[in-house]
Design an enzyme around this catalytic site. Structure first.
Site, PDB file in Angstrom:
ATOM      1  N   ASN A  81      -3.695   6.311   3.505  1.00  0.00           N
ATOM      2  CA  ASN A  81      -2.398   6.838   3.935  1.00  0.00           C
ATOM      3  C   ASN A  81      -2.548   7.624   5.232  1.00  0.00           C
ATOM      4  OD1 ASN A  81      -0.622   5.929   1.892  1.00  0.00           O
ATOM      5  ND2 ASN A  81      -1.499   7.401   0.467  1.00  0.00           N
ATOM      6  N   CYS A 103      -0.641  -0.832  -2.009  1.00  0.00           N
ATOM      7  CA  CYS A 103      -0.309   0.395  -2.729  1.00  0.00           C
ATOM      8  C   CYS A 103       0.197   0.001  -4.105  1.00  0.00           C
ATOM      9  CB  CYS A 103       0.763   1.179  -1.965  1.00  0.00           C
ATOM     10  SG  CYS A 103       1.357   2.663  -2.805  1.00  0.00           S
ATOM     11  N   HIS A 104      -0.202   0.757  -5.124  1.00  0.00           N
ATOM     12  CA  HIS A 104       0.166   0.403  -6.498  1.00  0.00           C
ATOM     13  C   HIS A 104       1.479   1.028  -6.951  1.00  0.00           C
ATOM     14  CE1 HIS A 104      -2.782   3.934  -7.365  1.00  0.00           C
ATOM     15  NE2 HIS A 104      -1.586   4.403  -7.105  1.00  0.00           N
ATOM     16  N   HIS A 143       6.208   3.775  -0.233  1.00  0.00           N
ATOM     17  CA  HIS A 143       6.571   5.041  -0.866  1.00  0.00           C
ATOM     18  C   HIS A 143       8.076   5.296  -0.852  1.00  0.00           C
ATOM     19  CE1 HIS A 143       2.314   7.062  -0.668  1.00  0.00           C
ATOM     20  NE2 HIS A 143       2.343   5.955  -1.403  1.00  0.00           N
TER      21      HIS A 143
END
Length: 438
Positions: free
Chosen positions: A150, A172-173, A202
């Site tokens: 990130n 990204c999970h 996000h």
């Protein structure tokens, strides 16, 4: 032969999970001889990564070779896949990202994606990405760079703009675990649902979430209506007002909008843990210190949760031809029509034996696109600050950041930026070290 290079392999939590998931595929080593290359600049963490890999290979009984390289270029040589999980500046830089803004009254929770913490984390990572891309171009030009570091959107946009020849996916999970947890809330098995998500990392949105052809959102509405405590979460509040569920935790989500963190009453109502990542970061450091003697003794506790990380799935699909759809972060080349061209977007992606195929999606709902456009504006100014050597863009990125702008005056924003530049100067390019208010 398939060679996977772990850069920042001493990030032990990610390395443990990625090794577990990768070595769980029984057919992967049948399809190709597997070599795992561990690289880290910290000698103690590199020894830890080596131990983790050797134990994992033995535990899973896979015919894989483990190689350790302290020199990055040697580590990358011949790689087919490069997994990036570095944290430039480490815990010490994270402390700065919280402590200086806090003195100006700015509240943050995670500070790794947007806002002051995200902007400066990006600025101190871009130089490393230049070096990594240049090395890959020289010694593994066909490799896929699988980025976990990130701020994801900033890093992917920076690479896409400055190193367009490097094949990169941001992984990204958050979407997976959002859908997983939503299914638990409404008591529907995850494997029986279909979902569709798009947006930015996000801050993507669950656009469709269905079971046997019916939307599960009405069940979620009933669950929320019956549970007052569930309504005391940021992303539940956002969902009720926007109509689509955001794909990152409430802690993260609170930082990307102007509505919550500046207001003590909202922090109380929604139980927002201000400064949360400071404790998480310190805990990660402590966990590594506890893990080192365990690995030296030849054992460690493997993560128990199901395989969910995307990097092993990418590798498995491209090596074996297995077909699957995951979420990826890539530059927006018409993939989401109402977000800016070139910005880093998170979209579904088909993986199979023919390669990587990000999917074009419909225009986002206008209220979701509006928030994402605020997000991408901060990302774009930060990337331009480094790419064009424009230190004023750093301040202007913070002026456009929703949480920062809702909390601080423009004069305070610029003074805080000057202080942050001084504190991080050793990790910033010379062109961005100027203090603009002196």
């Amino acid at each position: 032969m398939t060679t996977v290079c772990f850069v920042g392999a001493g990030s032990a939590e990610f390395t443990r999970q990625l090794l577990r998931d990768l070595l769980s595929y029984e057919d992967l080593t049948d399809a190709s001889e597997l070599t795992l290359v561990m690289h880290d600049i910290d000698p103690r963490r590199l020894r830890l990564a080596e131990g983790l890999a050797r134990i994992a290979v033995e535990r899973h009984g896979r015919p894989a070779t483990v190689r350790v390289e302290a020199d990055r270029r040697r580590a990358l040589a011949g790689a087919d896949f490069v997994i990036n999980a570095v944290n430039i500046g480490g815990h010490a830089a994270t402390v700065i990202d919280f402590e200086i803004p806090a003195r100006y009254g700015l509240r943050q929770t995670i500070a790794d994606t947007l806002g002051t913490g995200g902007v400066f984390r990006g600025l101190r990572t871009f130089g490393f990405l230049d070096e990594l891309a240049n090395d890959m171009r020289s010694v593994c030009p066909e490799a896929w760079l699988l980025n976990y570091t990130n701020p994801m959107a900033m890093n992917i946009q920076y690479l896409s703009l400055n190193h367009p020849d490097i094949r990169v996916l941001g992984l990204c999970h958050s979407v997976y675990w959002t859908v997983h947890d939503l299914c638990e809330l409404v008591d529907v098995p995850l494997e029986q649902v279909q979902f569709h998500s798009a947006g930015v990392n996000h801050q993507a949105w669950i656009l469709r979430w269905e079971h046997e052809g019916r939307s599960l959102y009405p069940l979620l509405d009933e669950r929320i209506a019956s549970d007052p405590q569930l309504r005391r979460r940021v992303r539940v509040d956002m969902y009720r007002r926007l109509g689509y569920y955001p794909t990152e935790t409430s802690e993260h989500s609170s930082e990307y909008v102007p509505w919550y963190l500046h207001d003590p009453a909202e922090i109380e109502r929604l139980r927002i843990p201000v400064g949360d990542y400071l404790q998480i970061s310190q805990s990660n450091v402590d966990d590594i210190e506890r893990l080192i003697p365990q690995v030296e003794a030849g054992h460690y506790s493997e993560p128990e949760e199901e395989a969910a990380e995307y990097a092993p799935q990418v590798i498995h699909s491209l090596v074996t031809g297995a077909r699957r759809i995951i979420q990826v972060n890539v530059a927006n080349a018409g993939l989401i029509p109402n977000l800016p061209a070139g910005s880093a977007v998170e979209v579904p992606c088909l993986l199979d034996g023919t390669g990587v195929h990000p999917q074009t999606v419909e225009a986002l709902p206008p209220q979701c696109a509006a928030l994402n456009q605020h997000f991408t504006s901060v990302v774009d100014l930060t990337v331009r600050a480094a790419s064009e050597a424009r230190p004023e863009f750093v301040r202007q990125a913070l002026m456009c950041d929703p949480n920062t702008a809702a909390t601080m005056s423009v004069d305070s924003i610029w003074r805080m930026a000057d202080e942050m530049v001084t504190a991080h100067s050793a990790l910033l390019p010379e062109s961005l070290r100027a203090r603009l208010l002196d």
